[in-house]
Design a protein around this motif. Structure first.
Motif, short mmCIF file in Angstrom:
data_model
loop_
_atom_site.label_atom_id
_atom_site.label_comp_id
_atom_site.label_asym_id
_atom_site.label_seq_id
_atom_site.Cartn_x
_atom_site.Cartn_y
_atom_site.Cartn_z
N ASP A 37 0.00 2.63 -10.08
CA ASP A 37 -1.03 2.24 -9.10
C ASP A 37 -0.47 2.42 -7.69
O ASP A 37 0.66 2.01 -7.39
N SER A 72 -9.46 -0.54 -6.40
CA SER A 72 -8.60 0.18 -5.46
C SER A 72 -9.35 1.24 -4.68
O SER A 72 -9.02 1.52 -3.52
N GLN A 122 -1.44 0.91 -4.97
CA GLN A 122 -1.51 -0.27 -4.12
C GLN A 122 -1.74 -1.51 -4.98
O GLN A 122 -2.17 -1.44 -6.12
N HIS A 123 -1.44 -2.66 -4.37
CA HIS A 123 -1.70 -3.93 -5.03
C HIS A 123 -2.10 -4.94 -3.97
O HIS A 123 -1.45 -5.05 -2.92
N THR A 175 -10.97 -0.28 -1.63
CA THR A 175 -10.05 -1.01 -0.77
C THR A 175 -9.36 0.01 0.13
O THR A 175 -8.61 0.86 -0.36
N LEU A 210 0.83 -1.20 0.00
CA LEU A 210 0.00 0.00 0.00
C LEU A 210 0.87 1.26 0.00
O LEU A 210 2.03 1.22 0.40
N ASP A 225 -10.37 -6.19 -6.66
CA ASP A 225 -9.76 -5.49 -7.79
C ASP A 225 -10.31 -4.08 -7.99
O ASP A 225 -10.32 -3.56 -9.10
#
Length: 299
Positions: A158, A268, A160-161, A271, A111, A266
């Motif tokens: 991006d 973001s 975060q993942h 999340t 993050l 999926d």
């Protein structure tokens, strides 16, 4: 759409097998060194940075001398494990961490990323060998891109993942490799068990709580100072009657606890890593109840 929560596993030094991030923010503390006011050192056993509160500071152990030392932060190597999302572990171009959690985990998240272009996650079990190996590009096309934007506009990294499909091997080691540019950094790396607690409904609201300073003087001039912000989210969900008590118990246990909330896989925007301010279960239908959650992210 399942509403999932991931309570981060506490990472202790014994779990960290290897990394290429150095622990050299400052010189290690030495009892023979005289520290002046504002001088900093690291205590390797605590993986922490300390700052001297007094001049002529000698022979006072930082961890046990609160009148003379203040803990500033985790060291650069350990910032991504301190659950303070605004501080980042940084290393130009690439970094890796190899962790043996000693417990079954099925979720991993990185993050508050900066300058990251790709991530590779590998899970290796001592008996079964490599059981998971996935690489993901973290560069996205501009929003609402025209054909010109697609080819010539700046790409967006991006922030975060999240991986929710790790195989649960309690004895496995997990290796995370990140590549990027000179500003590569990670705010938080967390591992844990993703648990579904409800079904997300349409109607979620997402925004921010901005801590920037906005002041006007007597002539109408505005002084704007950009500061941190926290993501806020209102989530409506439904819970079967048979599960409402277990859901309430789990939420009770997560009060005042940094937790990863995943309203939609999926996505973001839905999340959020943070804490819930309050929740309410409305027993409104014969077979299910309505759950409302107010979540505030960490800055």
């Amino acid at each position: 759409m399942s509403l999932r929560v991931v309570k981060p596993l506490t990472i202790v030094p014994a779990m960290l097998l290897s990394t290429d991030v150095p622990e050299s923010d400052y010189a290690p503390y030495s009892a023979a060194t005289t520290y002046e006011l504002g001088a900093r050192c690291i205590v390797v056993s605590d993986h922490a940075v300390y700052e001297s509160l007094v001049a002529g500071n000698v022979g006072s152990t930082p961890a046990t001398s609160p009148a003379k030392w203040v803990r500033v932060s985790a060291t650069n190597r350990w910032k991504l494990f301190d659950l303070v999302n605004s501080s980042r572990t940084v290393r130009a171009a690439s970094l890796f961490y190899e962790i043996k959690p000693g417990a079954a985990v099925n979720a991993l998240a990185v993050l508050n990323l900066s300058g990251a272009t790709s991530i590779r996650i590998r899970v290796t079990d001592p008996v079964y060998g490599l059981v998971y190996d996935r690489s993901t590009t973290l560069i996205s096309a501009p929003a609402f891109a025209s054909w010109y934007d697609w080819f010539y506009a700046d790409r967006v990294s991006d922030p975060q993942h999240v991986a929710l499909d790790l195989p649960s091997f309690p004895a496995a080691t997990i290796r995370v490799d990140l590549t990027g540019d000179s500003s590569l950094g990670v705010g938080t790396l967390l591992l844990g068990q993703a648990k579904a607690i409800a079904e997300t409904r349409y109607g979620s609201r997402v925004g921010i709580r901005d801590y920037s300073r906005k002041e006007s003087n007597e002539w109408g001039d505005v002084d704007l100072v950009q500061r941190a912000f926290a993501r806020v989210c209102s989530l409506p969900a439904i819970v079967p009657h048979a599960s409402k008590w277990r859901t309430a118990q789990l939420l009770d246990s997560l009060r005042a606890t940094p937790t990863l909330w995943i309203a939609v896989d999926d996505d973001s925007l839905l999340t959020v890593f943070g804490w819930y301010r309050d929740y309410e279960i409305l027993i409104s239908y014969p077979t299910f109840s309505e759950l409302s959650l107010e979540i505030e992210g960490l800055t």
